[in-house]
Design an enzyme around this catalytic site. Structure first.
Site, PDB file in Angstrom:
ATOM      1  CB  CYS A   1      -4.478  -2.850  -4.231  1.00 43.77           C
ATOM      2  SG  CYS A   1      -3.562  -1.444  -5.343  1.00 43.77           S
TER       3      CYS A   1
ATOM      4  CD  GLU B   1     -11.664  -2.136  -2.853  1.00 48.70           C
ATOM      5  OE1 GLU B   1     -11.638  -3.185  -3.160  1.00 48.70           O
ATOM      6  OE2 GLU B   1     -10.678  -1.034  -3.097  1.00 48.70           O
TER       7      GLU B   1
ATOM      8  CG  HIS C   1      -8.546  -2.133  -6.000  1.00 44.37           C
ATOM      9  ND1 HIS C   1      -8.616  -1.517  -4.876  1.00 44.37           N
ATOM     10  CD2 HIS C   1      -7.743  -1.578  -6.655  1.00 44.37           C
ATOM     11  CE1 HIS C   1      -7.314  -0.900  -4.539  1.00 44.37           C
ATOM     12  NE2 HIS C   1      -6.983  -0.932  -5.887  1.00 44.37           N
TER      13      HIS C   1
END
Lengths: 232, 743, 77
Positions: A86, A205, A203
Site C-alpha cells: 500500500c 497482513e 494488504h
C-alpha cells in the site's frame, strides 16, 4: 529470516506487519526507525501501509528522503528483499525501486474492501506458495492505488513477467468491472526485474490468520519466509 | 500602561457578557462569585465554562439518574472517557461517544474530521491506544442536494481523519429523516485498549511541577466554539464559518505515538486533552480536580498567527493539542520524546497550591480565577418540563389499508436509505487497519479482537429517534435494549454504554420533557440489563429556525467476549439450516419505517420494551454463543421481520430462506411491524432440540419458521405466498441504493 | 520575492479529478469548458531568483513525480 518493518511518521500498518511476521510466521522481527541508517542485519525489509508524512505532498513522496530509505535502496541493489504494501508500494515507486506511479483512484474516493486477485507470477520469492492463475481474496484500503506506467514500461513489465497480481473477478478474469481503482492492466502488484523487490496495493497482513475473513495473505509471508529460510 | 490595557479589550458589561452567551442572571452570579467585576479575559473564560456544552447546566441533574457502577467499571463519567475491565488480568477498554453536530453542519468535512480527532484524543489521553472508531450519523433525506452534500462531506471527513490516523472505523449507524434537514447529527465514538495500571487521569498535582503544552500550535480556530455549540441555528450560522477548526490527522498520529511512549515512563503526573474551550477547560479541570492551582505564562504558548492575545489563546479550539503536568526536573526527558516525533513541547507554567488559575503575559498577571468554585458552582438548572399537547395526536395510530403488492413494499423498504446497505459509507473507511476487525461492517455489532489475546469486544450503536419522538420513555428504553441486543446477538455480553444525548432547545418545556423522559427510560433499561453509563455527552439546541430534531439519545453499547472465535455473524452461512424466531410477532406497526415510508405517517405510540424479556434474550444468546450452537443471528428492527430475513441472505453467498408463518395477523403488519424482543437464528438441524430447550430455560418463546435454501427468498403465511424473489435481485436493490443516489 | 512552482499532470495522463470537476461545471450550466486539469502551486518566499537551479532540483525530485507530472517555475516580485 530476520525481518525489519520500517516506521515512518504516519505509518499505521507497521504494527500489523510486525504482528504477522513475528507472531504468525514466527520470524525474528524488528522495527526500523526512519531516522536510522542501520538495517540491523535484516533479510527482509517491509515498507508498511499508512500515510507516511501525512501523504501531504504525494503518497510516499517525502518518505523517500528518509535516511533509512537510502539504506534500503543500497540493500535492494545488493539483492536484499524488500516488500512494499500500500503506502509502502507508493514509497517504492516514488524512490525508483519499482517502475511506474500510483495515482488517485478513478472513483476519487478511498476504498476499503476485499478484492479478488489473480496470481500472474508464482515464480517469485513472495508467491511461490501460490499457483499461477490462482484467485485469492485480499483487502485493499487506499485512495491512491491507480497504477500508471507508459506504454514502453508496460511492455517491459509484461515481457519480464513483472506483473505479479491483477485485480480480477471470482473466475480470474481481469476486466474493467473488477478493477477497483482504474489501474492500467488491472495491476495490483509488481516485482522488479531482479525479483527481490515486490510492491502491492492490497494488504496481505490483514488476512493472514484463521480468525479473519480469509487466510489468503498468509501464504505471501510464508513464501518469503521459506525462501529466505530459518524461521520456526 | 499595564500589559492588560495594552490589548485594548472592550469594556466588560452585561451586553458584552450576553454576546458571549451569558444570561443577565448568570452575569450577576459571576460578579457575586468573584466579589468583583471580571475583566474581559476572565469573562471569556467563564462564559465558555458556563456554556451548555461545558457545564451541562440543563442536563446535569437528570444525568445523575443513570446507573454508573458495576464490578467491571474502572472509570465512570467525569474523565475524558470511561473504562471497563475486560478480564481479570487488568486488560481494559476505554471509550466514549461525543457529538460534533454544529461544526459538521457549518463545514461537513472538517466538522466531522475534527469530531473524530477529538474523540480519539479523549481516549488516548487516558493512556489507551485507540483500536476502533464508530459513528452515529443522521441526515435529512437524500433527495435534497444540500443533504447529499452534507452526507458526502461528513463521510469524507471521517474517512480522511480516521484512515490517516490509523484507527479502523468499524461501523456505526446512518439514519435519514427530514427532521435532520437543518441539523445533521455527527456523533463520533472511539474505543482504546489500556492496562489498568497504565491509566492516566487529568491531574495537576505537585507544587512547582511544570505544565507542558504539546502538539500543534495555537491559532484563532473555533474561538468560542463551545458557545456556538450551545445556540440554536439561524440564517447567520453559515457566516460563522471562520470559526471552524481544521484537523490534522497526521499530527494527531504523531501526538498519539509520542504520548503513549511518554506514558510508558514515569515522567508525567497528569494529562488532559484540549478539546472544547481549549486551554480554558483543560487548565481549570486539571486544577479543580486536584484541588491545586495553575500558573500559565500565555506568551509562552506556541502560536501559529501573529498578534494573538490572552483571550484568544485561552479560547482557541485549535486541534491536536494536549496539556500535561510533568515531574519537576524531567522537562528535558519529556521534550526529547516529543522531539523524536517532531512535535513541540513547551513549558508554559507550573502547578501552584492556592486554588487559582492565574494567567500571565510578559510576567504580569492578566487574569486570576479560583478554579474549584467556577467548576462546581457553574449554573445548574431544573428547567420546567411538560408533555407537549401534540403528543396525543402523535401517539394515535392511524388506520391504513393493506397494500396489494407486499413484495413491492419490501423492495421499496430495502431501497429506503435508512434500511439500505451502508456499504457506500464504510467502503470509504479503513475498517481493517490494526488487524483486529474480525467481524466486518454490516452485522448487528462490530467485533474487534484485542491484541494477541482471545478476548474480544462487540460494539453497537443504536437509537430509533422516531420511537423517541412518539414516546421518549419507551424510545429511551429501546435505544438501550436494542444496542444491548445487537451486542448479545453477536455473542458478546453487554457490559456498559456511552451516550450522546442530542435534543432540541431545553428552554422549551416539551423538549425538556422529551429529555427527562428519555433519560429515565434509558436509566430504567440500563439498570435491568446491568449496563451502566460510563461516559457521554449532551448536545442541546439542535434546532433550526425553531424546528427541533427528533429526540436522539444515541447509545453505543460495548460487550465483551472471553473467546472472540465464538462470535456470531448476522448472515446465513449455509443451506439447509433451520431458521428459528425468538420472541413473538405482534403485528404492531406504530412508529415503524413501513408506516412512515409507505403510508407517510410518523405516528402511533412507540412499541413497548419488555425489559425482562430483553434480559433473557441477552442471557440466552451469551449461553448459546458460548456453546457454539448458533450459526447466524440477527435482531428484528427497522423494516420488521421481512427486512431482517432479507438482510440475513445478503452475505454474498447467495444463501436464501424459505419461511412459513402461521399467523392471524394482517400480512403487512406481520412482515413489517417493529415490535421489540425478536431475534432470528440460523441453527444446524442437529442442534434444534438443544437450542429449543435452551430458549425454554430462559423463558423465551421460540418457533421454527423455516429453513435456508439456495438463492431464493420465500415467505408464506398460512399457505399464502406473500414474498417470492431471487436473493440476487433484492440484494442488488439493497446494496446499491445509497451509492446510486450519491452518483 | 515569491517563487511559484506549478506542478501539473503530463498531457495524456488521465486526470479523474479534472474530469469530475469538468462535469460539475457542465452541470452548473456552462458549456465553454472543454478540459479541466488539476494541478498544484507551491508558493515559496525567497530572497531572489538565484535559487532557480536549486528549485528545479527540488521540483523534479520532490514536488513533482516526473513519471506522471511536469513542473514550471515563476518568480514574482
Amino acid at each position: 529470516m530476520k525481518a525489519g518493518v520500517v516506521v515512518f511518521p504516519g505509518s499505521n500498518c507497521d504494527h500489523d506487519c510486525y504482528h504477522v511476521l513475528k507472531h504468525v510466521i514466527g520470524a525474528e522481527t524488528v522495527f526500523l526507525w526512519h531516522k536510522d541508517t542501520d538495517l540491523q542485519g535484516v533479510d527482509l525489509v517491509v515498507f508498511p501501509g499508512g500515510f507516511s508524512y501525512g501523504d501531504y505532498l504525494r503518497c510516499g513522496a517525502i518518505a523517500k528522503f528518509s535516511p533509512i530509505v537510502s539504506e534500503v535502496i543500497k540493500f535492494a541493489e545488493n539483492g536484499g528483499h524488500v516488500l512494499g504494501i500500500c503506502n509502502g508500494f507508493q514509497v517504492l515507486t516514488e524512490s525508483g525501486l519499482l517502475p511506474g506511479a500510483l495515482m488517485r483512484n478513478r472513483g476519487l474516493k478511498f476504498k476499503c474492501e476485499y478484492v479478488n486477485l489473480r496470481v500472474d507470477n508464482s515464480d517469485t520469492p513472495y508467491t511461490n506458495m501460490y499457483a499461477d492463475g490462482e484467485v485469492i481474496r485480499i483487502p485493499i484500503a487506499h485512495a491512491d492505488g491507480n497504477y500508471y506506467i507508459d506504454e514502453e514500461g508496460m511492455k517491459e513489465l509484461e515481457e519480464n513477467k513483472q506483473i505479479v497480481f491483477r485485480y480480477c473477478d471470482e473466475n480470474g478474469t481481469a476486466e474493467d468491472d473488477s478493477n477497483p481503482n482504474g489501474s492500467l492492466g488491472n495491476i495490483a502488484g509488481i516485482i522488479n526485474k531482479k525479483g527481490n523487490v515486490l510492491g502491492m496495493m492490497p494488504h496481505p497482513e490483514r488476512c493472514a490468520e484463521g480468525v479473519m475473513e480469509t487466510r489468503d495473505g498468509y501464504f505471501l509471508f510464508e513464501s518469503i519466509a521459506k525462501f529466505i529460510g530459518g524461521c520456526k | 500602561m499595564s500589559v492588560y490595557e495594552k490589548f485594548g479589550f472592550p469594556e466588560v458589561t452585561a451586553e458584552a457578557a450576553k454576546g458571549m452567551g451569558l444570561s443577565a442572571s448568570e452575569f450577576e452570579g459571576v460578579k457575586k462569585l468573584l466579589g468583583r467585576m471580571p475583566n474581559y479575559i476572565e469573562l471569556g473564560v467563564i462564559s465558555s465554562m458556563y456554556s451548555e456544552h461545558c457545564s451541562y447546566k440543563s442536563s446535569r441533574m437528570h444525568l445523575a439518574k443513570f446507573p454508573t457502577t458495576a464490578p467491571w467499571v474502572v472509570q465512570g463519567p467525569g474523565e475524558n472517557a470511561g473504562i471497563i475491565e475486560v478480564d481479570s488480568e487488568g486488560l481494559c477498554v476505554c471509550f466514549k461517544v461525543e457529538s460534533h453536530n454544529h461544526p459538521s453542519f457549518i463545514e461537513p468535512f472538517q466538522g466531522a474530521a475534527t469530531g473524530v480527532g477529538g474523540i480519539l484524543r479523549d481516549v488516548f489521553t487516558m493512556g489507551a491506544r485507540p483500536v476502533a472508531a464508530m459513528n452515529s450519523l443522521r441526515f435529512g433525506k437524500l433527495d435534497k442536494p444540500k443533504n447529499r452534500q452534507i452526507f458526502e462531506g461528513v463521510v469524507a471527513g471521517i474517512s480522511h481523519y480516521g484512515n490517516c490516523f490509523g484507527v479502523p472505523t468499524v461501523g456505526g449507524e446512518v439514519y435519514f429523516n427530514s427532521c435532520y434537514d437543518g441539523n445533521p447529527l455527527v456523533n463520533a465514538f472511539a474505543l482504546g485498549v489500556v492496562q489498568k495500571e497504565n491509566i492516566y487521569l487529568a491531574k495537576a498535582e505537585g507544587l512547582g511541577n511544570p505544565v507542558i503544552y504539546v502538539g500543534a500550535k495555537t491559532g484563532r480556530d473555533g474561538i468560542h466554539g463551545a458557545t456556538m455549540a450551545s445556540e440554536e441555528f439561524n440564517e447567520n450560522s453559515e457566516s460563522k464559518r471562520p470559526n471552524v477548526q481544521i484537523g490534522d490527522p497526521f499530527k494527531e498520529k504523531l501526538l498519539l505515538e509520542a504520548c503513549l511512549e511518554l506514558m510508558k515512563t514515569d515522567y508525567i503526573v497528569g494529562i488532559q486533552d484540549m478539546g472544547a474551550a481549549g486551554l480554558t477547560s483543560s487548565s481549570f479541570e486539571m486544577a479543580s480536580k486536584s484541588g491545586s492551582g495553575v500558573r500559565l505564562d500565555l506568551d509562552m504558548v506556541p502560536m501559529r498567527e501573529k498578534g494573538m492575545n490572552p483571550y484568544e489563546i485561552m479560547l482557541s479550539e485549535s486541534q491536536e493539542r494536549m496539556l500535561m503536568v510533568a515531574k519537576k526536573g524531567y522537562e528535558d526527558k519529556v521534550k526529547a520524546i516529543f522531539d523524536k516525533w517532531d512535535l513541540d513541547a513547551v513549558v508554559i507554567g507550573e502547578v501552584t497550591n492556592d486554588g487559582y488559575v492565574r494567567l500571565f503575559w510578559d510576567g504580569e498577571e492578566v487574569a486570576a480565577l479560583e478554579a474549584a468554585p467556577l467548576a462546581d458552582e457553574a449554573p445548574k438548572y431544573n428547567r420546567p418540563y411538560a408533555r407537549g399537547e401534540y403528543m396525543d395526536e402523535l401517539q394515535r395510530l392511524p388506520k391504513v389499508d393493506a397494500p396489494s403488492n407486499l413484495q413491492k413494499v419490501l423492495e421499496d423498504l430495502l431501497a429506503n436509505e435508512t434500511i439500505a446497505s451502508k456499504r457506500w459509507v464504510w467502503n470509504q473507511y479503513d475498517h481493517m487497519v490494526r488487524v483486529g476487525t474480525v467481524q466486518l461492517p454490516g452485522s448487528d455489532a462490530a467485533v474487534i479482537r484485542l491484541n494477541e489475546s482471545e478476548k474480544g469486544i462487540a460494539i453497537s450503536s443504536d437509537c430509533n429517534s422516531r420511537f423517541c419522538l412518539l414516546n421518549p420513555y419507551e424510545g429511551g428504553k429501546a435505544a438501550i435494549a436494542e444496542s444491548a441486543r445487537n451486542v448479545a446477538v453477536s455473542g458478546a455480553r453487554p457490559r456498559a454504554f456511552t451516550n450522546c444525548l442530542n435534543f432540541g432547545n431545553p428552554e422549551k418545556p416539551d423538549i425538556m420533557w422529551q429529555f427527562v423522559s428519555a433519560v429515565e427510560g434509558m436509566a430504567e433499561a440500563a439498570k435491568v440489563l446491568e449496563t451502566p453509563a460510563i461516559s457521554g455527552n449532551v448536545s442541546l439546541y439542535n434546532e433550526t429556525e425553531g424546528k427541533p430534531i427528533y429526540p436522539t439519545p444515541t447509545i453505543v453499547m460495548v460487550g465483551v467476549f472471553d473467546d472472540v472465535t465464538k462470535r456470531i455473524g448476522s448472515y446465513f452461512t449455509s443451506m439447509e439450516s433451520a431458521v428459528y424466531l425468538i420472541g413473538e410477532n405482534t403485528g404492531y406497526i406504530g412508529g415503524s419505517e413501513y408506516l412512515a415510508a409507505v403510508h407517510g405517517y410518523e405516528r402511533g405510540d412507540a412499541p413497548e420494551v419488555d425489559l425482562e424479556r430483553e434480559k433473557n434474550i441477552i442471557d440466552f444468546m451469551c449461553d448459546a454463543a458460548d456453546k457454539r450452537l448458533v450459526k447466524a443471528a440477527h435482531d428484528v428492527s427497522e423494516g420488521g421481520l421481512a427486512v431482517a430475513l432479507c438482510e440475513m441472505c445478503f452475505g454474498g453467498d447467495n444463501v436464501g430462506v424459505n419461511v412459513k408463518l402461521e399467523s392471524g395477523i394482517r400480512a403487512d403488519a406481520l412482515l413489517f411491524g417493529e415490535n421489540h424482543g425478536r431475534v432470528i437464528l440460523e441453527i444446524d438441524v442437529n442442534n434444534a432440540q438443544v437450542v429449543t430447550a435452551l430458549a425454554e430455560k430462559y423463558n423465551l418463546p421460540i418457533s421454527k419458521i423455516g429453513r435456508t435454501c439456495s438463492g431464493l427468498i420465500e415467505i408464506a403465511n398460512k399457505s399464502e405466498k406473500v414474498i417470492s424473489a431471487k436473493v440476487s435481485d433484492l440484494e442488488k436493490i439493497w446494496k446499491n441504493s445509497i451509492g446510486d443516489r450519491m452518483k | 520575492m515569491k517563487a511559484k512552482v506549478y506542478v501539473r499532470l503530463k498531457n495524456g495522463v488521465l486526470d479523474p479529478q479534472g474530469q469530475t470537476i469538468q462535469s460539475s461545471i457542465e452541470r452548473m450550466g456552462y458549456d465553454f469548458a472543454s478540459e479541466v486539469r488539476v494541478g498544484k502551486v507551491f508558493e515559496i518566499e525567497v530572497k531572489d531568483d538565484s535559487c532557480r537551479k536549486d528549485l528545479e532540483k527540488i521540483a523534479s525530485t520532490m514536488l513533482a513525480n516526473m513519471i506522471i507530472e511536469e513542473y514550471s517555475i515563476e518568480f514574482e516580485a
